[in-house]
Design a protein around this motif. Structure first.
Motif, PDB file in Angstrom:
ATOM      1  N   PHE A 285       0.832  -1.199   0.000  1.00  0.00           N
ATOM      2  CA  PHE A 285       0.000   0.000   0.000  1.00  0.00           C
ATOM      3  C   PHE A 285       0.870   1.254   0.000  1.00  0.00           C
ATOM      4  O   PHE A 285       0.537   2.259  -0.644  1.00  0.00           O
ATOM      5  N   GLY A 286       2.002   1.206   0.706  1.00  0.00           N
ATOM      6  CA  GLY A 286       2.922   2.341   0.698  1.00  0.00           C
ATOM      7  C   GLY A 286       3.511   2.587  -0.672  1.00  0.00           C
ATOM      8  O   GLY A 286       3.596   3.732  -1.130  1.00  0.00           O
ATOM      9  N   VAL A 287       3.900   1.507  -1.357  1.00  0.00           N
ATOM     10  CA  VAL A 287       4.429   1.645  -2.728  1.00  0.00           C
ATOM     11  C   VAL A 287       3.350   2.188  -3.652  1.00  0.00           C
ATOM     12  O   VAL A 287       3.602   3.058  -4.499  1.00  0.00           O
ATOM     13  N   GLY A 288       2.123   1.675  -3.493  1.00  0.00           N
ATOM     14  CA  GLY A 288       1.024   2.164  -4.314  1.00  0.00           C
ATOM     15  C   GLY A 288       0.752   3.638  -4.092  1.00  0.00           C
ATOM     16  O   GLY A 288       0.468   4.384  -5.042  1.00  0.00           O
ATOM     17  N   THR A 289       0.848   4.080  -2.834  1.00  0.00           N
ATOM     18  CA  THR A 289       0.657   5.501  -2.530  1.00  0.00           C
ATOM     19  C   THR A 289       1.735   6.349  -3.198  1.00  0.00           C
ATOM     20  O   THR A 289       1.455   7.396  -3.790  1.00  0.00           O
ATOM     21  N   GLY A 290       2.993   5.888  -3.108  1.00  0.00           N
ATOM     22  CA  GLY A 290       4.086   6.627  -3.731  1.00  0.00           C
ATOM     23  C   GLY A 290       3.966   6.668  -5.246  1.00  0.00           C
ATOM     24  O   GLY A 290       4.203   7.714  -5.871  1.00  0.00           O
ATOM     25  N   SER A 291       3.566   5.547  -5.855  1.00  0.00           N
ATOM     26  CA  SER A 291       3.407   5.504  -7.310  1.00  0.00           C
ATOM     27  C   SER A 291       2.315   6.458  -7.771  1.00  0.00           C
ATOM     28  O   SER A 291       2.468   7.175  -8.768  1.00  0.00           O
TER      29      SER A 291
ATOM     30  N   ALA B  18      -6.559   6.297 -10.783  1.00  0.00           N
ATOM     31  CA  ALA B  18      -7.127   5.064 -10.225  1.00  0.00           C
ATOM     32  C   ALA B  18      -6.477   3.837 -10.856  1.00  0.00           C
ATOM     33  O   ALA B  18      -6.224   2.833 -10.168  1.00  0.00           O
ATOM     34  N   LEU B  19      -6.186   3.915 -12.143  1.00  0.00           N
ATOM     35  CA  LEU B  19      -5.526   2.814 -12.834  1.00  0.00           C
ATOM     36  C   LEU B  19      -4.133   2.571 -12.267  1.00  0.00           C
ATOM     37  O   LEU B  19      -3.747   1.429 -11.984  1.00  0.00           O
ATOM     38  N   VAL B  20      -3.371   3.653 -12.089  1.00  0.00           N
ATOM     39  CA  VAL B  20      -2.015   3.528 -11.539  1.00  0.00           C
ATOM     40  C   VAL B  20      -2.059   2.953 -10.128  1.00  0.00           C
ATOM     41  O   VAL B  20      -1.295   2.036  -9.784  1.00  0.00           O
ATOM     42  N   ALA B  21      -2.970   3.483  -9.305  1.00  0.00           N
ATOM     43  CA  ALA B  21      -3.073   3.020  -7.923  1.00  0.00           C
ATOM     44  C   ALA B  21      -3.459   1.543  -7.869  1.00  0.00           C
ATOM     45  O   ALA B  21      -2.863   0.757  -7.109  1.00  0.00           O
ATOM     46  N   ALA B  22      -4.437   1.143  -8.669  1.00  0.00           N
ATOM     47  CA  ALA B  22      -4.898  -0.247  -8.653  1.00  0.00           C
ATOM     48  C   ALA B  22      -3.814  -1.198  -9.134  1.00  0.00           C
ATOM     49  O   ALA B  22      -3.593  -2.268  -8.545  1.00  0.00           O
ATOM     50  N   MET B  23      -3.120  -0.824 -10.214  1.00  0.00           N
ATOM     51  CA  MET B  23      -2.081  -1.703 -10.746  1.00  0.00           C
ATOM     52  C   MET B  23      -0.896  -1.821  -9.790  1.00  0.00           C
ATOM     53  O   MET B  23      -0.372  -2.919  -9.560  1.00  0.00           O
ATOM     54  N   SER B  24      -0.479  -0.691  -9.216  1.00  0.00           N
ATOM     55  CA  SER B  24       0.672  -0.717  -8.317  1.00  0.00           C
ATOM     56  C   SER B  24       0.361  -1.515  -7.059  1.00  0.00           C
ATOM     57  O   SER B  24       1.125  -2.407  -6.669  1.00  0.00           O
ATOM     58  N   PHE B  25      -0.786  -1.215  -6.435  1.00  0.00           N
ATOM     59  CA  PHE B  25      -1.132  -1.933  -5.211  1.00  0.00           C
ATOM     60  C   PHE B  25      -1.411  -3.401  -5.507  1.00  0.00           C
ATOM     61  O   PHE B  25      -0.967  -4.284  -4.770  1.00  0.00           O
ATOM     62  N   GLY B  26      -2.125  -3.682  -6.604  1.00  0.00           N
ATOM     63  CA  GLY B  26      -2.451  -5.063  -6.930  1.00  0.00           C
ATOM     64  C   GLY B  26      -1.215  -5.911  -7.171  1.00  0.00           C
ATOM     65  O   GLY B  26      -1.106  -7.035  -6.661  1.00  0.00           O
ATOM     66  N   TRP B  27      -0.260  -5.376  -7.934  1.00  0.00           N
ATOM     67  CA  TRP B  27       0.961  -6.128  -8.230  1.00  0.00           C
ATOM     68  C   TRP B  27       1.785  -6.375  -6.972  1.00  0.00           C
ATOM     69  O   TRP B  27       2.200  -7.510  -6.693  1.00  0.00           O
TER      70      TRP B  27
END
Length: 217
Positions: free
Chosen positions: A45-51, A165-174
């Motif tokens: 989640f932290g990586v997704g937030t940063g991305s 939303a796409l960036v957040a979903a992909m980063s957090f999902g991966w």
């Protein structure tokens, strides 16, 4: 329809960036191996937030401005290199440290459950993922280049939210998938047997990434 095609282009380019191992990969997998599944999710989640933050800055044009402010960009670059160096040395020392407790334990002894993490542990793990992503100026260059190449000139308002939303979903999902994979019990058992070489390898990889980040201009 062409806006949906643009979102698909962004998704494809970002997917190739995600599957390429880098600081985020080593950070999330190591935290998942050494900790718990929930803490691995927190780091993801932290990586997704940063991305998402880097993508938003690029979308607003701030990332492009950052690249032209040499002292600020170099500060982010050096700060990111030092952070990766610190974490890499920490893992390398862990890999070199003799684990007498595990050597003296019986091979068939059951593994005692870990105590539940407190709020500070959750925050520290989220912060580790966030800082690893945020202090990597390559993310700044990547998103500036992507949006300069494919972002439409005058998109509708919904497109900005959809792209983020796409960036957040992909980063957090991966990265959450990586966390779940490396926090699996079978993976954990293998890690306990090979903890020292794995820690040493991850630490060396992070130190190498730090040196590359510091050397790049």
């Amino acid at each position: 329809m062409h806006h949906l095609a643009t979102l698909l282009q962004i998704a494809v380019v970002y997917l190739f960036a995600l599957i390429s191992p880098g600081p985020n990969f080593f950070m999330v997998t190591q935290l998942s191996l050494a900790g718990r599944r929930g803490l691995g999710i927190a780091s993801a989640f932290g990586v997704g937030t940063g991305s998402t933050l880097w993508a938003a800055l690029a979308m607003l044009g701030f990332a492009a401005v950052l690249q032209h402010i040499d002292w600020l960009y170099q500060g982010v670059r050096i700060g990111g290199a030092l952070y990766l160096l610190w974490f890499g040395i920490k893992l390398l020392r862990s890999g070199m440290r003799r684990d007498t407790a595990s050597q003296n334990a019986a091979p068939s002894a059951p593994v005692e459950p870990l105590p539940p993490p407190d709020r500070r542990a959750w925050f520290r793990t989220w912060r580790a993922g966030f800082l690893t992503c945020l202090t990597n100026p390559k993310s700044c260059v990547f998103w500036t280049s992507v949006f300069a190449a494919v972002f439409p000139a005058h998109p509708p308002t919904w497109f900005y939210g959809a792209a983020l939303a796409l960036v957040a979903a992909m980063s957090f999902g991966w990265h959450a998938g990586l966390a779940l994979l490396f926090a699996d019990q079978r993976t954990q058992r293998g890690y306990k047997r090979l903890r020292r070489p794995i820690d040493a390898f991850c630490g060396t990889a992070l130190i190498g990434l730090a040196a590359k980040l510091a050397a790049d201009r």
